[in-house]
Design an enzyme around this catalytic site. Structure first.
Site, short mmCIF file in Angstrom:
data_model
loop_
_atom_site.label_atom_id
_atom_site.label_comp_id
_atom_site.label_asym_id
_atom_site.label_seq_id
_atom_site.Cartn_x
_atom_site.Cartn_y
_atom_site.Cartn_z
N CYS A 36 0.83 -1.22 0.00
CA CYS A 36 0.00 0.00 0.00
C CYS A 36 0.86 1.27 0.00
O CYS A 36 1.14 1.83 -1.04
CB CYS A 36 -0.95 0.03 1.20
SG CYS A 36 -2.23 -1.23 1.19
N ARG A 37 1.27 1.69 1.19
CA ARG A 37 1.93 2.99 1.33
C ARG A 37 3.24 3.12 0.57
O ARG A 37 3.43 4.09 -0.18
CB ARG A 37 2.18 3.31 2.81
CG ARG A 37 0.92 3.54 3.58
CD ARG A 37 1.23 3.69 5.05
NE ARG A 37 1.67 2.39 5.60
CZ ARG A 37 2.09 2.22 6.84
NH1 ARG A 37 2.18 3.25 7.65
NH2 ARG A 37 2.44 1.03 7.27
N SER A 38 4.18 2.21 0.79
CA SER A 38 5.50 2.40 0.17
C SER A 38 5.46 2.30 -1.35
O SER A 38 6.12 3.11 -2.02
CB SER A 38 6.56 1.49 0.78
OG SER A 38 6.23 0.14 0.68
N ASP A 150 -1.56 3.95 7.68
CA ASP A 150 -1.76 2.74 6.89
C ASP A 150 -3.22 2.64 6.46
O ASP A 150 -4.11 2.49 7.30
CB ASP A 150 -1.37 1.51 7.72
CG ASP A 150 -1.28 0.24 6.89
OD1 ASP A 150 -1.68 0.26 5.70
OD2 ASP A 150 -0.80 -0.76 7.43
#
Length: 188
Positions: A36-38, A150
């Site tokens: 997701c985030r990275s 997240d």
């Protein structure tokens, strides 16, 4: 036992110098599972670097501190959120950050304090200053706090909020990298 928190570096704290000036500056973006985030941050930062004319001067990749998603594509909601904003994350496959990666990266940017702590535990004293929070380096600490939340398991608005934060921070990261590398930031 959890080590005491270290003071957060501000925008006035310089980025670490390149390990090897003969190759691109290497930046790795790290979250928990690398779905997701990275990878969203990797996609947005690459676009900001290209816009600043730094696409060839800075190499960007991403990884997770956990191993449970290795080889998987980006989380569908993350990829859809990127797509709604004109980005393509379809080539991404999750990877796990390993201790051997530190020597090959000039800067490692964690998405939150837990990932930052995990990464710093892998690092020797000489590499700890190369590991920072993405939001701090990108100037978010004054606005929203330095952590990128997240969105996993959240709704489209949660993923949109993460993209808003990444979109605000990535140009600041790109400008700081341009300054560090002695290159004017501007369109290629």
């Amino acid at each position: 036992m959890v080590p005491p928190a270290e003071p957060a570096p501000s925008l006035s704290v310089p980025l670490p110098p390149p390990r090897d000036s003969g190759r691109p500056y290497r930046v790795c973006l790290v979250c928990l599972g690398n779905i997701c985030r990275s990878p969203m941050a990797e996609t947005v930062l690459r676009a900001s670097l290209a816009e600043a004319g730094l696409g060839a001067a800075v190499a960007v990749d991403s990884a997770g501190t956990g191993d449970w998603h290795i080889g998987q594509p980006m989380y569908p909601q993350a990829q859809a959120a990127l797509g709604r904003r004109g980005y393509d994350g379809s080539a991404h496959r999750a990877r796990q950050f390993g201790p051997g990666w530190l020597s090959g990266r000039d800067l490692v940017l964690a998405m939150d304090a837990a990932n930052l702590a995990d990464l710093r535990q892998l690092a020797g004293a000489a590499d700890r200053d190369r590991i920072r929070l993405f939001g701090e380096v990108g100037g978010l600490s004054e606005i929203e706090g330095a952590e990128i939340p997240d969105p996993y398991g959240g709704n489209d608005a949660d993923f949109g909020h993460v993209l808003d934060l990444l979109g605000a921070a990535a140009p600041v990261v790109a400008a700081r990298l341009a300054q560090l590398l002695g290159r004017p930031a501007g369109p290629a």
